[in-house]
Every structure is written in structure tokens, then in C-alpha cells.
Write a protein that holds these residues in place. Structure first.
Motif, PDB file in Angstrom:
ATOM      1  N   GLY A  90      -0.093  -1.455 -10.612  1.00 27.51           N
ATOM      2  CA  GLY A  90       0.584  -1.433  -9.318  1.00 27.51           C
ATOM      3  C   GLY A  90       0.967  -2.516  -8.528  1.00 27.51           C
ATOM      4  N   TYR A 117       4.665   0.605 -14.221  1.00 29.29           N
ATOM      5  CA  TYR A 117       4.044   0.155 -13.041  1.00 29.29           C
ATOM      6  C   TYR A 117       2.316   0.448 -13.046  1.00 29.29           C
ATOM      7  CZ  TYR A 117       3.827   0.456  -7.579  1.00 29.29           C
ATOM      8  OH  TYR A 117       3.611   0.173  -6.490  1.00 29.29           O
ATOM      9  N   GLU A 118       2.247   1.438 -13.605  1.00 34.11           N
ATOM     10  CA  GLU A 118       0.828   1.781 -14.012  1.00 34.11           C
ATOM     11  C   GLU A 118       0.227   0.711 -14.640  1.00 34.11           C
ATOM     12  OE1 GLU A 118       1.136   6.770 -13.009  1.00 34.11           O
ATOM     13  OE2 GLU A 118       1.169   5.944 -15.110  1.00 34.11           O
ATOM     14  N   ARG A 158       1.813   6.983  -6.709  1.00 34.09           N
ATOM     15  CA  ARG A 158       0.881   7.949  -7.029  1.00 34.09           C
ATOM     16  C   ARG A 158       1.309   9.489  -6.721  1.00 34.09           C
ATOM     17  NH1 ARG A 158      -2.924   4.185  -4.320  1.00 34.09           N
ATOM     18  NH2 ARG A 158      -2.440   5.319  -2.570  1.00 34.09           N
ATOM     19  N   TRP A 201       3.807   1.543  -1.265  1.00 31.71           N
ATOM     20  CA  TRP A 201       4.634   1.622  -2.521  1.00 31.71           C
ATOM     21  C   TRP A 201       3.540   2.255  -3.396  1.00 31.71           C
ATOM     22  CZ3 TRP A 201       7.410  -3.499  -4.361  1.00 31.71           C
ATOM     23  CH2 TRP A 201       8.636  -3.715  -3.269  1.00 31.71           C
ATOM     24  N   ASN A 202       2.308   1.869  -3.615  1.00 32.66           N
ATOM     25  CA  ASN A 202       1.411   2.339  -4.287  1.00 32.66           C
ATOM     26  C   ASN A 202       1.182   4.020  -4.087  1.00 32.66           C
ATOM     27  OD1 ASN A 202       1.028  -0.059  -5.951  1.00 32.66           O
ATOM     28  ND2 ASN A 202      -0.763  -0.634  -4.646  1.00 32.66           N
ATOM     29  N   LYS A 259       0.968  -1.200  -0.173  1.00 33.81           N
ATOM     30  CA  LYS A 259      -0.021   0.114   0.078  1.00 33.81           C
ATOM     31  C   LYS A 259       0.773   1.063   0.037  1.00 33.81           C
ATOM     32  CE  LYS A 259      -4.147  -1.724   2.151  1.00 33.81           C
ATOM     33  NZ  LYS A 259      -5.000  -1.716   3.418  1.00 33.81           N
ATOM     34  N   GLU A 283      -2.071  -5.279  -3.538  1.00 34.48           N
ATOM     35  CA  GLU A 283      -2.069  -4.938  -1.928  1.00 34.48           C
ATOM     36  C   GLU A 283      -2.577  -6.286  -1.148  1.00 34.48           C
ATOM     37  OE1 GLU A 283      -4.141  -1.244  -1.326  1.00 34.48           O
ATOM     38  OE2 GLU A 283      -2.421  -0.012  -2.467  1.00 34.48           O
TER      39      GLU A 283
END
Length: 349
Positions: A190, A185-186, A84, A79-80, A77, A193
Motif C-alpha cells: 500500500g 497495491y497489496e 482495504r 487511500w489505504n 492513510k 503512510e
């Protein structure tokens, strides 16, 4: 902000209770020879002095602080969240307990710039002990015969990496050793989680499938493995087994493994899933999930049962035998080798 003012690299440092390591981590980022970056310092409600340390860097114009009001409970979470917030086209997830050579960004950014197909550039890592000493180089957990490949630089097709290696092991064992394209990544959505331990493995494999990977054998990353790490805290072998099976199945469904790679991973996975299915401590629901993944990955799972099953039975008998003996009874020279020593991911304690 105009695009011309966007940094090339966004460095994300996700932290939780790593106050003793933070100054070395941040200082080795700020001292990089490649300076076109922003630095995003995250904290997931640390209970130590982490926030005091991180605030020391607030006056640096490259630094952005972002502290959670409640603990997320998830590395991935964080990392995401960091990605962002990132404005750079390249991302470096610089784990808060690791540190880097001053040329780390210079070298890996050059690999990404040289080929737009490269989704991930990564380097060789030193493993650092609790005492701060360099132990040894960190390599992927593949067969010994394949390890010489990581002694030299290479660039390879990501799908082939998945077919030959990602179905067996996580090639990027430490996130701090890699710089990757934000768009990649996108593109894969991502980090997953829902995973606690293997979200990085799934992420790297997913991005590899979007292009290619570049590797440099220069040891530019220093990877600290200690009791406070996620893997250090994990004692749930069934969770690890279930997540590894999930990721291997996910990869095999997207990149047909070579027969050699499939056989190697099936043999390796059998050590964990057989012991999980035999354990009284694993729920029926988790066992069903494990078995579904096994059947999808392995065409002949039943032929692999006997060896791990006998090992598990022998371990249980040995434990019960020791419990019945007087306290100072000498150990038998024919003592059983522990599951961990054999590389077996068991669930029995």
C-alpha cells in the motif's frame, strides 16, 4: 458475497473539505459508460458541508459511505483505508476535487483487461483552474525532449519506467488519472503512510516494478490544482526535499537507473538539498537524513554544491539589500530570479 457478484472496479473517493467540488466529482463517476463498479465515499472529518453532500448519494445501491470519527491527518492513510474496503479487482482513487470524462473507466479498464501484466493504466489529464477553466495538459516533470512520448499511447515494462523516468519524477502526477490492480497495491504494502507529499510517487514506482504500465494519450481526467490541495498547503521545502530524496533513493536501490537518468536526477536534486543543508531553519537530524540519501544516490555530490550555494547566498544578500532600502526604491533590472521560477525547491522564505 459470491465472487460473481463482486464489482470489477472499486472507486474510492477520499474527501476532506472539498464540498464545492463533490457533486461534479460523484456525478461524473456515476455517469461512467462502464457501470460495473462500487463507489466508496470516504470523509476525513471535514469541517465544511461535505458530509451533507455525500449523504445525498446514500440511497444509490452502488454507494458505500464511510466517515472517520477523527481526522487521520494523512491522504495516504485514507487511500489505504479505501483499498482495504474495496472488493473490486481494479481500484480507481478518484480524488474528491477532480472529475472525469464519461469514458474514463471504459478506456482504462480495457487496458488492464488486455494484458494481465499491466499493473497501472493511466491517461493524459487536463489541468483545471480555480475558476473551473481548462488550462493545459498535465505531463510528467521530465526533460522537454522526453515529453513527446506522452503524446501517444504506449505500454512499457515497469522496471524500465523506473530506470529511465521514475528516478527523475512521478509519472502519475494525479491519482485520479489512474486505475490499477488491487493485487499490485497489496503486493507493495500500500501507500507509505510515513510520507506526506511523495507517497503516491513511491506507490506508483513500486507497482510498476511488479509488472508493466499502460498509458493512453486521451485526456479523460480533469485535475484541479488549487490552494486547498495538499501541495497547495505545503510550504516546507525541506520536507519536500527530504521526501523526494527518500523516494529517489528507494527507486534507485531497486532499479539501477540509466546513466543519463542518474545524472539528470542528481543535477535536479542538488538544487534542493544544498539549500536545505545551508538553511538555519532545518534541523540537524533532518540534514543528516538528507545527506545520507544524497550520498546513496549521487556518486559525486560535492561537484554540484557551488551553483546552488551561490544562488542561495545571492538571494539572501538581495533580501537584506531590499530591507535596507527606502520603501519605494525601484527594482534593479538585474533582479534575482526566484527559486520557484527556476524550479529550485528552496527552504528559505
Amino acid at each position: 458475497m459470491p465472487e460473481s457478484n463482486m464489482p470489477t472496479v472499486s472507486v474510492v473517493v477520499p474527501n476532506y473539505n472539498h464540498a464545492p467540488f463533490l457533486r461534479q466529482r460523484v456525478d461524473t463517476i456515476l455517469a461512467q459508460t462502464f457501470q460495473d463498479f462500487e463507489l466508496i465515499l470516504l470523509d476525513d472529518c471535514s469541517t465544511d458541508e461535505s458530509r451533507v453532500v455525500l449523504r445525498e448519494y446514500a440511497s444509490d445501491p452502488r454507494v458505500q459511505l464511510d466517515f472517520n470519527e477523527a481526522n487521520s491527518g494523512s491522504t495516504f492513510k485514507q487511500w489505504n483505508k479505501g483499498v482495504r474496503l474495496a472488493r473490486g479487482k481494479y481500484i480507481w482513487l478518484a480524488e474528491s476535487d477532480d472529475y472525469a470524462d464519461p469514458r474514463f473507466l471504459e478506456r482504462l479498464v480495457a487496458l488492464l483487461d488486455a494484458d494481465p501484466k499491466v499493473m497501472i493504466a493511466y491517461c493524459r489529464s487536463w489541468r483545471v483552474s480555480d475558476a473551473g477553466k481548462l488550462d493545459e495538459f498535465v505531463y510528467p516533470l521530465v526533460d522537454a525532449a522526453d515529453l513527446p512520448r506522452w503524446l501517444a499511447d504506449f505500454c512499457s515494462d515497469g522496471t524500465e519506467e523506473c530506470r529511465r523516468y521514475f528516478v527523475i519524477a512521478n509519472l502519475v502526477r494525479n491519482a485520479s488519472s489512474a486505475v490499477f490492480r488491487k493485487v499490485g497495491y497489496e503486493q507493495v504494502g500500500g501507500a507509505d503512510e510515513s510520507l506526506r507529499l511523495c507517497g503516491d510517487w513511491k506507490l506508483w514506482a513500486g507497482m510498476a516494478l511488479c509488472g508493466s504500465m499502460a498509458y493512453t494519450s486521451e485526456p479523460l481526467n480533469y485535475y484541479r490544482l488549487h490552494q486547498g490541495s495538499v501541495w497547495g498547503h505545503s510550504r516546507d521545502g525541506a520536507l519536500e526535499t527530504a521526501e523526494v530524496l527518500h523516494v529517489v533513493r528507494w527507486v534507485t536501490e531497486r532499479a539501477k537507473p540509466t546513466e543519463a537518468a542518474r545524472e539528470r536526477t542528481c543535477e535536479r536534486l542538488s538544487q534542493g538539498w544544498v539549500m536545505a543543508l545551508m538553511s538555519f531553519h532545518v534541523s540537524l537530524q533532518k540534514k543528516k537524513s538528507i545527506l545520507r540519501d544524497v550520498r546513496s544516490i549521487d556518486h559525486h555530490p560535492m561537484r554540484r554544491v557551488l551553483g546552488p550555494a551561490l544562488t542561495n547566498v545571492r538571494m539572501k544578500i538581495r533580501r537584506q539589500w531590499r530591507d535596507l532600502l527606502p520603501g519605494d526604491t525601484p527594482k534593479s533590472p538585474d533582479r534575482v530570479i526566484s527559486a520557484d521560477a527556476r524550479g529550485i525547491k528552496g527552504v528559505e522564505k
